[in-house]
Scaffold this motif. Structure first.
Motif, PDB file in Angstrom:
ATOM      1  N   ASP A 158      58.085  28.208  81.091  1.00 46.64           N
ATOM      2  CA  ASP A 158      57.767  28.165  82.517  1.00 46.64           C
ATOM      3  C   ASP A 158      57.449  26.735  82.960  1.00 46.64           C
ATOM      4  O   ASP A 158      57.100  25.877  82.150  1.00 46.64           O
ATOM      5  N   TYR A 164      50.248  31.871  87.131  1.00 47.48           N
ATOM      6  CA  TYR A 164      49.708  32.491  85.911  1.00 47.48           C
ATOM      7  C   TYR A 164      48.939  33.774  86.232  1.00 47.48           C
ATOM      8  O   TYR A 164      48.965  34.733  85.463  1.00 47.48           O
ATOM      9  N   PHE A 169      51.521  36.338  86.666  1.00 47.27           N
ATOM     10  CA  PHE A 169      51.963  36.790  85.341  1.00 47.27           C
ATOM     11  C   PHE A 169      51.074  37.920  84.835  1.00 47.27           C
ATOM     12  O   PHE A 169      51.548  38.947  84.352  1.00 47.27           O
ATOM     13  N   MET A 183      52.078  40.364  81.932  1.00 52.99           N
ATOM     14  CA  MET A 183      52.354  39.309  80.960  1.00 52.99           C
ATOM     15  C   MET A 183      51.094  38.942  80.182  1.00 52.99           C
ATOM     16  O   MET A 183      50.004  38.872  80.756  1.00 52.99           O
ATOM     17  N   TYR A 185      61.233  31.858  84.321  1.00 50.41           N
ATOM     18  CA  TYR A 185      60.596  32.392  85.530  1.00 50.41           C
ATOM     19  C   TYR A 185      61.096  31.701  86.799  1.00 50.41           C
ATOM     20  O   TYR A 185      61.522  32.343  87.752  1.00 50.41           O
TER      21      TYR A 185
END
Length: 436
Positions: free
Chosen positions: A92, A119, A122, A127, A322
């Motif tokens: 990423d 993040y 994510f 994730m 991403y």
């Protein structure tokens, strides 16, 4: 926005189509004789009382007409667990720009804020792996230390956002071990320089891990990407540099079947026999199903993150990538108007989602339902509850009956047309209810 439909290598021609992939927030006007799809995301609090909730949507016409659409949502009496395998976005660029010189302090603050939003997004999509890409060129500060502001910010966000999986750092461009057509090309490789840089970079990484409270054991290092068997130079480079990574106490990852690695990451398997073979090749086996991100077959996208990952027994699913736009398909000087790889787009109030990104969340949640059931089976068996063995057999029968999986090609569903996923998930939920 465009995406590749097919590539004609002989005439170096890319056939593209418009990619209407953005899920737009806010009010949307639908004209006469138009059809529009709408995505609804409901965030359910962990302490919500289980049961059926009912409501309605109001659709108003320009002339003042009103249509009421009923909606029913069932909240189940359990919470999905943190995934026990690795899910992430390979390489990423969330904090990448922080290493570029010239930004003001305020601009850097905004860049760091945008990275944190990515993040956080994510994490809300399931994730648990952070996998940042290094900068494209090596730079040092006035004390001779490598400039790693992006890495520092990524480590901080990884810790504060509570990622449960490993932190993976790809640094091939800084060592000149990247593919020949990329920045950081192997064509400029100098072993003495690369070894010196690698030791300096890992020493700085170790210092940053201590500073940010990230255990060194949770970090994976990738020094070369997809070394081809015919590419003897990058194969030799990988052996030399991975030896240094291990010597300095870090774990190793490579995007190929390769001996003596902590993690190998490959494409998704063609069949169950190949999956069995790859599972035995390394300590951990991850896959990078890059075709899952093109959006040409969302059944494939959902399958590889959920039922496919379960079927193959993989330890991780981390496709590339991403967000990466101009230059993402190779030589950055020749594909400036080429297609982008974007599963979410930058937005002023955080990432703007796409059907691909929401389908990935569905796939990860499919896996988490299976994980929930497996946990209940284990607990039932441990207390001598005969239902545990019976439900386990039912789950195995279900696994063997999954049929041919979809491929990334548009319309190629195999035994998994779009409506089949919720049907199979419903069978998993019924077994969960039985054991609860």
């Amino acid at each position: 926005m465009s995406e590749v439909v097919r590539e004609d290598a002989k005439s170096t021609t890319l056939h593209v189509r418009r990619a209407p992939r953005l899920i737009e927030p806010g009010t949307v006007t639908v004209g006469k004789d138009e059809t529009r799809g709408f995505w609804l995301t409901l965030a359910v609090p962990v302490d919500a009382v289980p049961g059926t909730y009912q409501g309605a949507f109001e659709v108003r016409t320009k002339s003042g007409g009103l249509l009421t659409l009923p909606v029913m949502v069932e909240v189940l009496p359990f919470t999905l667990p943190e995934p026990d395998i690795r899910f992430g976005m390979m390489m990423d660029y969330a904090f990448y720009e922080l290493d570029n010189p010239g930004w003001s302090a305020e601009e850097k603050r905004i860049l760091a804020k945008r990275g944190e939003e990515i993040y956080r997004d994510f994490r809300t999509h399931g994730m648990n792996v952070a996998y940042p890409h290094s900068h494209f060129f090596y730079r040092t500060d006035d004390k001779g230390r490598p400039v790693l502001e992006g890495l520092k910010a990524a480590l901080e966000s990884y810790r504060s956002q509570g990622f449960s999986g490993p932190f993976v750092w790809y640094l091939g461009h800084l060592l000149h071990t990247a593919k020949p057509q990329h920045p950081g090309s192997i064509l400029l490789y100098d072993e003495a320089v690369a070894v010196r840089r690698l030791r300096a970079l890992l020493s700085e990484l170790e210092r940053l891990c201590r500073e940010k409270g990230v255990a060194k054991e949770r970090v994976l290092i990738q020094v070369v990407d997809e070394p081809d068997r015919r590419d003897k130079m990058r194969t030799k480079v990988g052996e030399t540099l991975n030896g240094i990574v291990r010597e300095m106490g870090f774990r190793t990852l490579i995007t190929r079947p390769w001996p003596k690695m902590d993690v190998i990451c490959t494409g998704d398997p063609d069949n169950d026999a190949e999956a069995d073979r790859l599972r035995k090749t390394a300590h951990e086996w991850w896959i990078y199903p890059n075709g899952a991100l093109t959006g040409q077959n969302l059944s494939y996208t959902r399958y590889v993150f959920g039922f496919g990952a379960w079927r193959w027994g993989v330890n991780g699913v981390v496709p590339w990538t991403y967000q990466m736009s101009q230059g993402s398909n190779g030589n950055p000087f020749t594909v400036l108007d080429g297609p982008e790889v974007m599963v979410a787009y930058p937005g002023a109030a955080g990432p703007l989602s796409t059907p691909v990104w929401e389908t990935i969340r569905d796939g990860i949640n499919d896996y988490r339902y299976i994980q929930t059931l497996r946990g209940l089976i284990a607990r039932a068996k441990s207390r001598g509850d005969g239902r545990g063995v019976r439900v386990e057999r039912e789950l195995e029968r279900l696994k063997k009956s999954l049929g041919a999986g979809p491929t990334e090609a548009e319309g190629n569903y195999g035994a998994w047309p779009p409506g089949s996923f919720d049907e199979v998930r419903g069978r998993i939920i019924a077994l969960i209810r039985e054991l609860r």
